[in-house]
Design an enzyme around this catalytic site. Structure first.
Site, PDB file in Angstrom:
ATOM      1  CG  HIS A 189      -0.153  -0.054   2.463  1.00 62.95           C
ATOM      2  ND1 HIS A 189       0.206  -1.391   3.006  1.00 62.95           N
ATOM      3  CD2 HIS A 189       0.274   0.885   3.306  1.00 62.95           C
ATOM      4  CE1 HIS A 189       0.655  -1.146   4.209  1.00 62.95           C
ATOM      5  NE2 HIS A 189       0.745   0.311   4.468  1.00 62.95           N
ATOM      6  CB  CYS A 210       2.214   1.790   9.573  1.00 62.20           C
ATOM      7  SG  CYS A 210       0.826   2.026   8.857  1.00 62.20           S
TER       8      CYS A 210
END
Length: 703
Positions: free
Chosen positions: A65, A217
């Site tokens: 991603h 993250c």
């Protein structure tokens, strides 16, 4: 707005065999649906995200991603490969692959949907349904949440007997659960009474053990929310009665946990790969600090570790356990490692000022000549139709930006050491360094002094009544006074003398000495391609031209540093063009982008090549950089701009010879890379060439 995923974005028979091929195949579907505008640009962003941390998750899931300017709207593509593909998970390859594409500035509604998917991946029933589904339309409906994974498929057979994801049947999938980016996740929170803030660590038989957690993250899309889900599920399954309340610091922002929830907690878990925002809120409690994937893969162990720390009475320091730039440091890291981190913090914040101010000044010289530096203030005299006035405007704006270099350097060195309380004394000390002409060296010392003084003040036991005014009044007042006094009357003058001596030495460089310095700068610029050694050389160069009237030697050093920094990506681009068979398909694609990155003085363009083959690419890059640095100094090329690559060549002294120096280094890097890679390809296998293998084994791992 289009649906997040449709049947056209699903491939239940993915033929890819590598993660790069899988990403490309799924990204091509996004392009065909108008969701991605530039396939290669988007794949480069995906690869850059993958380089930060593998995106494979335990349970056979790969979830590459990224956020990208090439994405038109938040999009998800799903692939089920014929054979599992390695995405770096510890338990093996992945047979479920999700490619998530989010545009820069993606709206929070779609990011909430993306994060909700990430949380569902922790549900065995959800993943089992995706493994057995035979219809792309149903697969997309499952992922969107429009279908129940426990209901029969189109052929009448149930696809899984796992848990349902129907929001009507699962209270945790309601509105609060579906918006993790704006609502802190609370496992069992509504059923449990708040605990008094002065409760001792540990839990009684009648009250649960309470943990607050923060997950984050680098992209803030997937791992952030999967970690939160894993921690919450582990708490629900814990026979010892544990309550976990999670603050997800994701792409769509975050909502701070209620201070009373933090105060009532027995322990804290940080599962993060980026800085925990406002970390000081959790100071003084037993703390488990790990990477985000640890919370996904072993949440029960983290909860048990938090319990054990609370039982032993451990707690983080009163002043936040780790300042932002120490968040990734291991407990055993020595002073030297932390010092380097603090210095690089200051440099990283200073570089944008260097680039903006330096390029504006260089552009003003290109328009109005070097005498433009003596022009009157544009506040008093500016003529809209005169090029001279515009040149003066650019020069004076750039000069003001340059004036921030030393204060910003000092301020953020102190910030790296002591967090936000270090900013004020750091900036003050840097400003004093500018006033007494202590320059770059003065900024370094001022920053270190400010950070050390603030850290010392923070260790003093302050009465509770004064703690509220410490960060806004007491610490700035005392630390600024001490740093300012030391810089003015103690250390400032000796540093200013040393700075002048260094400037005079650079100005007097000629002949062999200049060539040797250029060679050294070239080696350093190419050693770690934007890392600490590269930054040391670059900061040395920019520090020389930051003065009001830099000498010729300082301008030569700047030219050598930029030329050498352009060589690694240009060399890799040339090598992939000349003999592409020695490189993978992905490397050949990266080689095309490396032409532009190298020409723009972005050394990081060679990192994909160095990461794949450091023992050949890095030495070849250093050899080429050394050649360019030495030739640039020998030719006497000068540069007043700290950045810009080929776009500032007209502003370079001896521009044609400078280009010759860059071309020579590029050819050396490309040629040596091809020789080394060709020798490896022709060499016998490892078992028949032990001498070669043992030689490579002796190369330090840090290379």
């Amino acid at each position: 707005m289009s649906q997040l995923i449709t049947a056209e974005l699903v491939d239940l028979d993915l033929s890819a065999t590598t993660k790069a091929d899988a990403a490309r195949s799924l990204a091509e579907r996004m392009v065909s649906q108008g969701r991605v505008t530039d396939l290669e640009g988007f794949l480069a962003d995906v690869e850059a995200r993958e380089a930060q941390m593998p995106t494979g998750l335990e349970g056979g899931i790969g979830i590459p991603h990224c956020r990208s300017t090439h994405v038109t709207e938040p999009t998800l593509a799903f692939g089920r490969p014929r054979s599992p593909i390695d995405f770096g998970a510890t338990d093996g390859p992945a047979d479920l692959i999700f490619l998530i594409a989010a545009p820069d500035g993606a709206d929070s509604d779609h990011l909430t949907i993306l994060s909700s998917l990430a949380r569902h991946l922790a549900d065995p029933g959800f993943t089992a349904a995706l493994r057995s589904v035979s219809d792309a339309e149903r697969a997309s409906a499952l992922i969107r949440g429009d279908a129940d994974p426990g209901t029969p498929s189109s052929d009448g057979q149930p696809e899984t007997s796992g848990e349902t994801s129907d929001t009507s049947a699962d209270p945790d999938s309601g509105p609060e659960h579906a918006e993790p980016s704006t609502q802190p996740q609370q496992s069992q929170q509504s059923q449990q009474p708040q605990r008094p803030s002065d409760r001792e660590s540990g839990a009684s038989a009648s009250e649960p053990f309470r943990i607050v957690a923060v997950t984050s993250c680098p992209t803030g899309i997937a791992h952030t929310y999967m970690a939160a889900e894993s921690l919450e599920r582990a708490a629900e399954e814990d026979a010892s009665s544990t309550v976990v309340t999670v603050e997800t610091q994701g792409s769509a922002g975050f909502q701070r946990l209620d201070p009373s929830v933090i105060a009532a907690a027995d322990a804290v878990i940080f599962a993060h790969d980026v800085e925990v925002r406002e970390r000081e809120r959790f100071a003084g409690k037993p703390t488990v600090d790990v990477g985000v994937k640890a919370a996904i893969n072993r949440p029960a162990e983290l909860i048990e570790e938090a319990r054990n720390k609370a039982a032993r009475g451990e707690s983080s320091p009163k002043a936040s356990a780790a300042v932002p730039m120490d968040k990734g440091a291991a407990e055993g890291d020595g002073f030297g490692t932390r010092l380097r981190t603090w210095l690089m913090t200051g440099v990283s914040y200073m570089v944008p000022f260097v680039a903006a101010g330096g390029l504006l000044i260089a552009l003003s010289f290109a328009i109005g000549g070097y005498e433009i530096a003596d022009a009157k203030s544009v506040a008093d005299h500016f003529v809209w139709t005169e090029a001279h006035s515009w040149a003066a405007l650019l020069n004076q704006i750039g000069g003001l930006a340059f004036g921030f270099l030393v204060p910003v350097l000092a301020g953020y060195i102190a910030y790296g050491m002591a967090d936000r309380p270090g900013l004020v004394p750091g900036f003050v000390g840097g400003a004093v360094a500018v006033q007494i002409q202590a320059g770059f060296l003065g900024g370094l010392v001022a920053g270190l002094l400010a950070g050390a003084i603030v850290m010392a003040i923070q260790k003093v036991d302050i009465p509770a009544v004064l703690r509220g005014i410490m960060p806004v009044v007491v610490i700035p007042l005392i630390s600024s006074a001490i740093v300012g006094a030391l810089m003015f009357v103690v250390v400032g003058k000796p540093i200013a003398t040393a700075q002048k001596a260094m400037t005079d030495w650079l100005g007097g460089l000629t002949g062999t000495n200049a060539v040797l310095l250029g060679l050294l700068i070239g080696l350093m610029m190419c050693f770690d391609l934007g890392g600490p050694v590269n930054k040391v050389a670059y900061t040395f160069a920019t520090g020389g031209i930051a003065s009001a009237d830099p000498g010729n030697g300082s301008l030569m050093v700047m030219a050598a540093a930029m030329g050498a920094g352009m060589v690694p990506p240009l060399g890799m681009a040339l090598a992939t063009t000349v003999r592409g068979s020695l490189f993978t398909k992905t490397e050949r694609e990266n080689g095309k982008a490396a032409w532009v990155l190298g020409a723009s003085f972005i050394s990081e363009g060679a990192i994909p090549f160095a990461a794949a083959d450091p023992l050949r690419v890095i030495p070849a890059s250093m050899a080429g950089g050394a050649v360019t640095g030495a030739l640039s100094m020998a030719f006497g090329s000068t540069l007043r701009a700290p950045h810009g690559g080929i776009f500032v060549v007209p502003l370079i002294g001896s521009p044609l010879l400078y280009l010759v120096a860059i071309a020579a280094g590029t050819v050396v890097t490309a040629g040596l890379t091809l020789v080394l890679k060709g020798a490896r390809k022709q060499a016998p296998k490892a078992e028949s060439a032990p001498a070669q293998d043992s030689g490579e084994a002796r190369v330090p791992a840090g290379v």
